[in-house]
Design a protein around this motif. Sequence first.
Motif, short mmCIF file in Angstrom:
data_model
loop_
_atom_site.label_atom_id
_atom_site.label_comp_id
_atom_site.label_asym_id
_atom_site.label_seq_id
_atom_site.Cartn_x
_atom_site.Cartn_y
_atom_site.Cartn_z
N GLY A 1 30.19 -18.77 -39.42
CA GLY A 1 31.34 -19.63 -39.71
C GLY A 1 31.76 -20.42 -38.48
N PHE A 2 31.82 -19.74 -37.33
CA PHE A 2 32.23 -20.43 -36.10
C PHE A 2 31.18 -21.45 -35.66
CE2 PHE A 2 35.51 -17.19 -35.69
CZ PHE A 2 36.55 -17.96 -35.21
N GLU B 1 44.07 -15.47 -38.30
CA GLU B 1 42.95 -16.42 -38.36
C GLU B 1 41.67 -15.64 -38.61
OE1 GLU B 1 40.98 -16.01 -35.40
OE2 GLU B 1 42.49 -14.44 -35.27
N ALA B 2 40.54 -16.29 -38.44
CA ALA B 2 39.26 -15.71 -38.87
C ALA B 2 38.96 -14.34 -38.25
CB ALA B 2 38.14 -16.70 -38.55
N SER B 3 39.21 -14.20 -36.94
CA SER B 3 38.80 -12.94 -36.31
C SER B 3 39.65 -11.77 -36.80
CB SER B 3 38.87 -13.06 -34.79
OG SER B 3 40.22 -13.04 -34.36
N VAL B 4 40.90 -12.02 -37.15
CA VAL B 4 41.75 -10.97 -37.71
C VAL B 4 41.20 -10.52 -39.06
CG1 VAL B 4 44.05 -10.45 -38.64
CG2 VAL B 4 43.83 -11.74 -36.51
N ARG B 5 40.84 -11.51 -39.86
CA ARG B 5 40.27 -11.19 -41.18
C ARG B 5 38.98 -10.38 -41.01
NH1 ARG B 5 41.03 -9.10 -44.80
NH2 ARG B 5 40.01 -9.36 -46.81
N GLY C 1 34.83 -32.78 -25.68
CA GLY C 1 34.21 -32.07 -26.80
C GLY C 1 34.00 -30.60 -26.47
N SER C 2 33.55 -30.32 -25.25
CA SER C 2 33.37 -28.93 -24.83
C SER C 2 34.70 -28.19 -24.83
CB SER C 2 32.77 -28.87 -23.43
OG SER C 2 31.53 -29.51 -23.42
N ILE C 3 35.74 -28.89 -24.40
CA ILE C 3 37.07 -28.26 -24.37
C ILE C 3 37.52 -27.95 -25.80
CG2 ILE C 3 39.50 -28.65 -23.81
CD1 ILE C 3 38.52 -30.26 -21.36
N LEU C 4 37.22 -28.86 -26.74
CA LEU C 4 37.61 -28.63 -28.13
C LEU C 4 36.86 -27.43 -28.72
CD1 LEU C 4 39.20 -29.58 -30.61
CD2 LEU C 4 37.26 -31.01 -31.22
N ILE C 5 35.58 -27.32 -28.37
CA ILE C 5 34.81 -26.18 -28.86
C ILE C 5 35.37 -24.88 -28.28
CG2 ILE C 5 32.54 -25.06 -28.70
CD1 ILE C 5 31.32 -27.89 -28.96
N ALA C 6 35.68 -24.91 -26.99
CA ALA C 6 36.27 -23.72 -26.36
C ALA C 6 37.59 -23.37 -27.04
CB ALA C 6 36.48 -23.96 -24.87
N LEU C 7 38.37 -24.40 -27.34
CA LEU C 7 39.67 -24.17 -28.00
C LEU C 7 39.47 -23.51 -29.37
CD1 LEU C 7 42.75 -24.59 -28.41
CD2 LEU C 7 42.23 -26.89 -29.23
N THR C 8 38.49 -24.01 -30.11
CA THR C 8 38.23 -23.44 -31.44
C THR C 8 37.97 -21.94 -31.33
OG1 THR C 8 37.15 -25.53 -31.96
CG2 THR C 8 36.84 -23.73 -33.52
N LYS C 9 37.15 -21.58 -30.36
CA LYS C 9 36.83 -20.16 -30.21
C LYS C 9 38.02 -19.39 -29.63
CE LYS C 9 33.17 -21.23 -27.88
NZ LYS C 9 31.90 -21.10 -27.12
N ASN C 10 38.79 -20.06 -28.78
CA ASN C 10 39.96 -19.41 -28.19
C ASN C 10 41.04 -19.10 -29.21
OD1 ASN C 10 38.94 -19.35 -25.63
ND2 ASN C 10 39.95 -21.23 -24.96
N THR C 11 41.03 -19.79 -30.36
CA THR C 11 42.07 -19.50 -31.36
C THR C 11 41.99 -18.06 -31.84
OG1 THR C 11 40.64 -20.27 -33.15
CG2 THR C 11 42.22 -21.87 -32.26
N THR C 12 40.83 -17.41 -31.64
CA THR C 12 40.72 -16.01 -32.08
C THR C 12 41.70 -15.12 -31.32
OG1 THR C 12 38.93 -15.71 -30.49
CG2 THR C 12 38.30 -16.17 -32.76
N ILE C 13 42.15 -15.58 -30.16
CA ILE C 13 43.09 -14.76 -29.38
C ILE C 13 44.51 -14.88 -29.94
CG2 ILE C 13 43.90 -14.26 -27.03
CD1 ILE C 13 41.29 -15.37 -26.00
N ALA C 14 44.70 -15.81 -30.88
CA ALA C 14 46.03 -15.93 -31.50
C ALA C 14 46.41 -14.67 -32.25
CB ALA C 14 46.06 -17.14 -32.43
N LEU C 15 45.46 -13.76 -32.42
CA LEU C 15 45.80 -12.50 -33.08
C LEU C 15 46.87 -11.74 -32.30
CD1 LEU C 15 44.42 -9.56 -31.85
CD2 LEU C 15 42.38 -10.92 -32.25
N VAL C 16 46.95 -11.97 -30.97
CA VAL C 16 47.96 -11.22 -30.20
C VAL C 16 49.38 -11.69 -30.52
CG1 VAL C 16 46.34 -10.79 -28.30
CG2 VAL C 16 47.99 -12.67 -28.10
N VAL C 17 49.53 -12.87 -31.13
CA VAL C 17 50.87 -13.24 -31.59
C VAL C 17 50.95 -13.09 -33.11
CG1 VAL C 17 51.79 -14.70 -29.76
CG2 VAL C 17 50.18 -15.66 -31.39
N GLY C 18 49.97 -12.44 -33.70
CA GLY C 18 50.06 -12.10 -35.12
C GLY C 18 49.74 -13.24 -36.07
N VAL C 19 48.78 -14.10 -35.68
CA VAL C 19 48.34 -15.15 -36.60
C VAL C 19 47.05 -14.68 -37.27
CG1 VAL C 19 47.56 -17.52 -36.85
CG2 VAL C 19 49.37 -16.97 -35.22
#
Lengths: 247, 222
Positions: B199-200, B173-177, B153-171
């Motif tokens: 939201g997070f 997601e929430a942090s880009v917006r 569960g902790s890993i899933l929560i970390a993953l959720t927050k880590n998705t914000t770094i997907a901005l470096v490949v141009g996705v």
Amino acid sequence: MTQADLIVLDQVNKRYGDHHVLRDVNLRVRRGEVVVIIGPSGAGKSTLCRAINRLETIDSGTISVDGTPLPAEGRALARLRAEVGMVFQSFNLFAHKTVLDNVVLGQVHVLKRPKGAAVAKARELLDRVGIGAQAEKYPAQLSGGQQQRVAIARALAMEPKVILFDEPTSALDPEMVNEVLEVMTGLARDGMTMVVVTHEMGFARRAADRVVFMADGEIVEQDSPDGFFGAPSTERAQSFLAKILTH
Amino acid sequence: MEALLFERDTVLAAFWMTVRLTAVSALGSLVLGTLLTAMRVAPLASLRGAAGVYVSVARNTPLTLVLLFTGLGVGANLGVELSDDIATNNFWLAVIGLTAYTSAFVCEALRSGLNTVPVGQAEAARSLGLGFVKTLRLITLPQAFRAVVAPLGSILIALTKNTTIALVVGVSEASVRMREMIETYGDQVIEIFLGFAAGFVLLCLPMGLVFGWLSRRMAVAR
């Protein structure tokens, strides 16, 4: 070896570092025979028992089951293990499976029996060991004696050629020892080939065809129960029996 | 507040992207992490070694580097195209990067879970004639999973927050917006920050609760 020998150990040796756990062990177990291995702690009884289905490896010598030398790891070994039942001191029932599933699992996944037939067989065996009413429970909900009887049913479900018992009653509360020994005595009477490591001298007297006495990694003597308990020939066995039978 | 209300559709769409990235990467990480765990306890030394090296590298590399590598290295340089649509392509590149990274943590959690399973369980399985794979699949891994529900569960929560770094490949997601909105509505920076943070929290808090409940419910009684 003759046709009647199911298990043959020939010059088996095993060491843990400097400790020589099994020294030149030779043992033959005939089909249908009940061999009880007794001896002081650290004599190598459990190691010997576990070596027969290769839960322990050996350093030299050979072990054959029904004419086939024990294969190294792999499919051939798995196939042989399916023919050799094992009952552990600590039961080792699968903790996340119900009692029924414990007895069904090997039939379905190893013997490839259809689920329905496997369940029917499991229920029949659970009834036979007196646990039929507890089939849907989990192992942790049962007493030690009940768990061990389930473990025996699990081994029987594979229709093994032989069942190895590694101190099956040593982890049990005293009042539960007999219910397990009764099941084992029944099996012995029905002609199951059994190798039993135990401290239960009463069981050895009652159910064994032959008693094997081990000490310091060696088989010191072996005889019929009457012969062994009545007139042990070695000093080592005499002193062992004197210590345990005076109480 | 007006900015968040006025833009609620684009904000929700951005969070929806976060959820999708998380869900798909979580699934991928679970599969790859389980496979890596199996390799790490395999009888073959080469498999154990390969999985060990992979986990060490993936776990000790910053996620930004991993995602830049999948975006620039795998995507741009090696020219791997996962879709004609550039947004879909970037989405899958981000999933690959997040999965590659997170699966190393899943593997470590599962391996520690395996260590909690008494050795007698595997011995009993083997003595029934089950081979390595079936012993793992039917007996030891299911018990390992149940032991590590909370850490997963902790890993899933970390993953959720880590998705914000997907901005470096141009996705997007929430942090880009959030960044875009801060540029547009410079007078409401604090509100926008707080809104996205909320939201997070709304996403992650239930995960923690659900996994905590699951871990109690699924615990193996011994």
